[in-house]
Design a protein around this motif. Structure first.
Motif, short mmCIF file in Angstrom:
data_model
loop_
_atom_site.label_atom_id
_atom_site.label_comp_id
_atom_site.label_asym_id
_atom_site.label_seq_id
_atom_site.Cartn_x
_atom_site.Cartn_y
_atom_site.Cartn_z
N TYR A 97 -2.32 -3.02 -2.57
CA TYR A 97 -1.06 -2.49 -2.14
C TYR A 97 -0.79 -0.98 -3.00
CZ TYR A 97 -0.23 -6.90 -0.31
OH TYR A 97 -0.52 -8.18 0.24
N LYS A 98 -2.05 -0.60 -3.66
CA LYS A 98 -2.02 0.49 -4.56
C LYS A 98 -3.45 1.24 -4.44
CE LYS A 98 -3.18 -1.66 -8.81
NZ LYS A 98 -4.40 -1.21 -9.04
N PRO A 99 -3.78 2.40 -4.48
CA PRO A 99 -5.02 2.97 -4.57
C PRO A 99 -5.85 2.62 -5.51
CG PRO A 99 -3.33 4.60 -4.33
CD PRO A 99 -2.56 3.49 -4.72
N TYR A 100 -7.26 2.35 -5.37
CA TYR A 100 -8.01 2.05 -6.27
C TYR A 100 -9.18 3.12 -6.46
CZ TYR A 100 -6.23 -2.58 -5.72
OH TYR A 100 -5.39 -3.88 -5.49
N ASP A 108 -5.14 4.97 6.67
CA ASP A 108 -4.43 5.10 5.65
C ASP A 108 -3.02 5.24 5.94
OD1 ASP A 108 -4.01 6.49 2.72
OD2 ASP A 108 -3.16 8.04 3.96
N ALA A 152 0.23 9.32 -3.72
CA ALA A 152 -0.82 8.54 -2.88
C ALA A 152 -1.26 9.42 -1.73
CB ALA A 152 -0.14 7.29 -2.42
N ARG A 184 -7.73 -0.96 4.14
CA ARG A 184 -6.50 0.11 3.73
C ARG A 184 -7.18 1.14 3.14
NH1 ARG A 184 -2.96 -5.07 1.72
NH2 ARG A 184 -2.37 -6.06 3.75
N ASN A 242 -6.76 1.86 -0.82
CA ASN A 242 -6.02 0.78 -0.97
C ASN A 242 -6.87 -0.37 -0.83
OD1 ASN A 242 -4.05 2.74 -1.38
ND2 ASN A 242 -2.51 1.74 -0.22
N ASP A 272 5.97 1.94 -7.65
CA ASP A 272 4.82 1.93 -6.75
C ASP A 272 5.46 2.76 -5.60
OD1 ASP A 272 2.66 0.56 -7.88
OD2 ASP A 272 3.23 -1.35 -6.84
N ASN A 329 -7.83 10.24 1.66
CA ASN A 329 -7.85 8.56 1.31
C ASN A 329 -8.75 7.83 2.10
OD1 ASN A 329 -6.04 9.42 -0.53
ND2 ASN A 329 -4.42 8.96 0.58
#
Length: 613
Positions: A95-98, A122, A402, A88, A91, A393, A129
């Motif tokens: 379930y969230k950006p890293y 993305d 995001a 992802r 992500n 989120d 991203n």
């Protein structure tokens, strides 16, 4: 005149990943996969998608399995077939950006442990991203496939897809995938997109991934192949059709008849795999598959929800329906059926989606849009207004943290953000996520946890903190086994057991009554004593929904404790529902006198979470 053979089309199987995510909510265990691997290796696939997506989360959340160990065992079993994963973008598999350091290291480990092809997408088609993951994949010698998250709507014109495909090629992709995750792509439109891509970029291979639910995808598969598509994703029986994918045998026969060079299927190996999967479903996996997941449903056209989340959606729907009908019972209102709730949800998704900027309906934003729609439906069924509960989120998506939304936000959403003092973000989304692995190493050292072989445990903690803690404690496995036992007992209930006294809610002339029903000479059970109230005094903080209780949603937060002083608006805790953490905020100030649930506990709507005095 001799028949002219068309170009080769290669087949990619999804049964070890997306197919069972789409139909049975990612409950297939490694133990069930391994006996079929050597047979699958003989069927004739170009590749199998066997990792990524929800795999990591499910291994920790439900199965108490090491996801990296699963990958290594699958790699050992597949001698002739490439291994593919879904990634992802920023992500990763969460379930969230890293941060970039987590993304780069995760790609390195995935390829080192056996992945050949990484499909990178993305959830906004914001190519910023994707760049870190693409660069990391190329550096490690993997095949970087960039996916277009396909959807429809006013923002998604043919020019939009052409421009996006051009930018993808310039990023250095080895191949391109059209990820039609809801199967809502119309055949002719998809054919035009693929034809445009192939005309402008003839050297880049194109893959088509779709789901069967709305009923378009067999026609779409044929259309994209006519336009030059090189690879097609399939499922295989009994994990095909419905919210899953088109079946391997049907696709192979259709393309072969149309003159394409497609692989011959080793039917002996295929039948062995099919039979073993059916055994698993009859014994265990069938406990997690709604019969409606196996059906085609044209109602899916309007909301555009992806097949990959429909398996969990149907399970969530039971809980949501119970919550709504509890309210209706209290207020003497007619009960709602599951079909009525499903239609209301689909209608609300169609309302919500354009108003939050037309994000592509792919993980995690498909979950965000669906969750927001479900919260709206539940609120309105209980006499409240829309938009009452928006998880943090989801706000990050709305505010641009995001990436760029393809469409415009509705005025009502902008006004709500301004009322709550929320700021819109215009910069590079990755600026919000500085490198963090060293911080998690420090936390693991403080907890006296080993980081694992090649930092594997470190990654698990950094990506899914709450789930990892439940995994380490064994609570995730205990909860999962308890759930399996409960479902199995319901499935295998004998007539004698079914005749035991039970408490039901019934309606007579619109009036709801709670009654205990007994059959024959059965004795009614004694009424249990009321449970003792939790220690502490003060006003109750009630859960607004059913889910799992957590004091924090990541390791950076400090958990509230008894004795802490809070003011109105402070975040007290979270209830995780439908894979999003819903912040529970103080509606009044005071001192926390009691915390009435343990992290990871399942709580119902109106359960007391805390007391504030």
């Amino acid at each position: 005149m001799a028949e002219i053979k068309k170009k080769p089309v290669k087949i990619v199987e999804t049964v070890l990943r997306d197919a069972h995510q789409s139909l049975i909510a990612t409950r297939m265990t490694t133990e069930e996969m391994l006996p079929i691997v050597d047979k699958m290796d003989q069927v004739g696939y170009h590749a199998v998608e066997c990792w990524g997506g929800a795999t990591f989360d499910a291994c920790l959340r439900f199965l108490k399995e090491d996801p990296w160990e699963r990958l290594r065992k699958l790699r050992d079993g597949f001698k002739n077939t490439k291994l593919q994963m879904l990634f992802r973008g920023q992500n990763i598999l969460g379930y969230k950006p890293y941060p970039d350091d987590v993304v780069e290291y995760f790609v390195q480990k995935s390829i080192a442990n056996g992945i050949d092809v990484i499909r990178i997408f993305d959830c906004l088609n914001d190519l910023r991203n994707l760049q870190t993951a693409v660069n990391a994949t190329k550096k490690e010698g993997g095949h970087a496939q960039i996916a277009l998250s396909y959807t429809i709507g006013d923002a998604y014109t043919l020019d939009y897809w052409k421009k996006t495909a051009k930018n993808i090629e310039e990023m250095g992709a080895d191949s391109l995938c059209i990820k039609d995750m809801a199967g809502i792509g119309r055949p002719v439109s998809l054919g035009k997109i693929v034809a445009n891509i192939k005309a402008a970029h003839p050297e880049i291979p194109v893959q088509y991934h779709s789901h069967a639910g709305p009923g378009f995808n067999m026609a779409s598969i044929l259309e994209v192949c006519e336009a030059g598509c090189d690879y097609i994703d399939v499922g295989m029986e009994p994990l095909s059709w419905g919210t899953g994918h088109a079946d391997l045998l049907s696709v192979q026969a259709m393309l072969k008849d149309a003159g394409y060079q497609v692989p011959e299927i080793n039917m002996e190996a295929y039948m062995k795999v099919r039979g073993m999967i059916q055994e698993f479903m009859d014994d265990f996996l069938g406990l997690y598959i709604s019969p409606k997941n196996r059906l085609m449903n044209s109602l899916l056209i309007a909301p555009g929800l992806p097949g990959g989340m429909m398996g969990s959606l149907m399970a969530d729907l039971e809980t949501n329906l119970e919550s709504i009908n509890k309210y209706k019972a209290k207020h003497n209102l007619p009960f709602m059926t599951q079909d009525q709730l499903l239609i209301k949800l689909f209608d609300e998704v169609a309302y919500v989606w354009p108003r939050v900027g037309y994000p592509p309906l792919v993980t995690p934003f498909s979950q965000y849009v669906k969750n927001l729609a479900m919260m709206n439906v539940m609120a309105m069924e209980k006499g409240k207004d829309r938009w009452g509960m928006i998880a943090d989120d989801i706000w990050d998506m709305i505010l641009g943290k995001a990436g760029r939304l393809p469409g415009k936000l509705a005025p009502e959403i902008i006004e709500k953000a301004e009322r709550e003092g929320r700021k819109f973000f215009e910069g590079n989304p990755q600026d919000n996520y500085p490198d963090s692995l060293d911080k998690y190493r420090k936390l693991m050292k403080e907890n006296k946890w080993e980081v694992g072989e090649d930092d594997e445990e470190l990654f698990e903690y950094a990506m899914h903190p709450a789930q990892y803690e439940a995994y380490k404690s064994g609570k995730a496995k205990e909860d999962f086994l308890e759930d399996v036992a409960k479902r199995r007992a319901e499935k295998d209930k004998s007539p004698e057991e079914d005749a035991k006294p039970k408490t039901l809610t019934v309606q007579v002339d619109g009036q709801a009554y709670r009654v205990t029903v007994a059959y024959g000479d059965a004795e009614l059970p004694a009424t249990p004593a009321a449970a003792a109230a939790p220690a502490g005094e003060g006003q109750d903080v009630l859960s607004p929904l059913e889910g799992k209780f957590f004091l924090v949603k990541n390791a950076q937060e400090t958990a509230m404790k008894v004795g802490d002083v809070v003011k109105e608006g402070d975040v007290l805790c979270y209830v995780e529902a439908m894979k999003t953490y819903n912040a529970i905020r103080a509606e009044f100030g005071g001192t926390i006198t009691a915390i009435c649930a343990n992290p990871g506990d399942t709580v119902s709507e109106d359960d007391v979470l805390m007391k504030i005095g």
